[in-house]
Design a protein around this motif. Structure first.
Motif, PDB file in Angstrom:
ATOM      1  N   TYR A   1      -5.864  -0.874  -5.535  1.00 27.22           N
ATOM      2  CA  TYR A   1      -6.088  -2.275  -5.212  1.00 27.22           C
ATOM      3  C   TYR A   1      -7.592  -2.535  -5.269  1.00 27.22           C
ATOM      4  N   THR A   2      -8.027  -3.747  -5.057  1.00 23.63           N
ATOM      5  CA  THR A   2      -9.450  -4.080  -5.153  1.00 23.63           C
ATOM      6  C   THR A   2     -10.293  -3.332  -4.123  1.00 23.63           C
ATOM      7  N   ASP A   3      -9.655  -2.888  -3.024  1.00 22.21           N
ATOM      8  CA  ASP A   3     -10.383  -2.123  -2.007  1.00 22.21           C
ATOM      9  C   ASP A   3     -10.362  -0.619  -2.293  1.00 22.21           C
TER      10      ASP A   3
ATOM     11  N   LYS B   1      -7.760   1.356  -2.331  1.00 18.95           N
ATOM     12  CA  LYS B   1      -6.568   2.027  -1.799  1.00 18.95           C
ATOM     13  C   LYS B   1      -5.427   1.946  -2.803  1.00 18.95           C
TER      14      LYS B   1
ATOM     15  N   TYR C   1       0.838  -1.200   0.000  1.00 17.23           N
ATOM     16  CA  TYR C   1       0.000   0.000   0.000  1.00 17.23           C
ATOM     17  C   TYR C   1       0.873   1.251   0.000  1.00 17.23           C
TER      18      TYR C   1
END
Length: 131
Positions: A117-119, A121, A94
């Motif tokens: 990212y998939t979230d 972030k 991250y």
């Protein structure tokens, strides 16, 4: 956990959807406590590994952080990757993980991309050339 770790070392027993990998534990000799762990993936034969995770994942116990162990663990992992004939290692972390960024950069990691990212972030992608 150790059953999966053992099974993931061989193509014939690796968990479906995973890749062959070796996992190493850093242990404090004085009290036999685990300091950290590194997982070294032999290849990037899955979309998630190619896009986000890369060849290695590592972690150090919170009480053992800021003592140089993470850098030592990653350097040892990179040396092991050479024995697997991996020429370049991909690592992801991250964008706000400054400790991991410092560790990767100490080990000659070059930032090549930042992407969500998939979230959602931001995730940094680094590459390290092995000699």
């Amino acid at each position: 956990m150790l059953i999966n770790t053992t099974n993931n070392r061989q193509e014939s027993t690796v968990k479906s959807g995973w890749v062959v990998s070796d996992t190493f534990f850093a242990v404090n000799k004085s009290d036999n406590r685990i300091i950290g762990i590194i997982d070294i993936r032999h290849n990037l034969n899955s979309d998630a590994l190619k896009k986000y995770f890369g060849h290695m994942g590592y972690a150090v116990r919170p009480s053992e952080r800021k003592k140089g162990y993470t850098t030592k663990i990653l350097k040892m992992g990179l040396e092991y990757a050479k024995t697997l004939h991996i020429e370049k290692v991909m690592l992801g972390c991250y964008s706000d993980n400054t400790a991991s960024i410092r560790t990767i950069e100490k080990c000659s990691g070059k930032l090549t991309e930042t992407k969500p990212y998939t979230d959602g972030k931001p995730l940094n992608i680094y590459w390290i050339k092995l000699k």
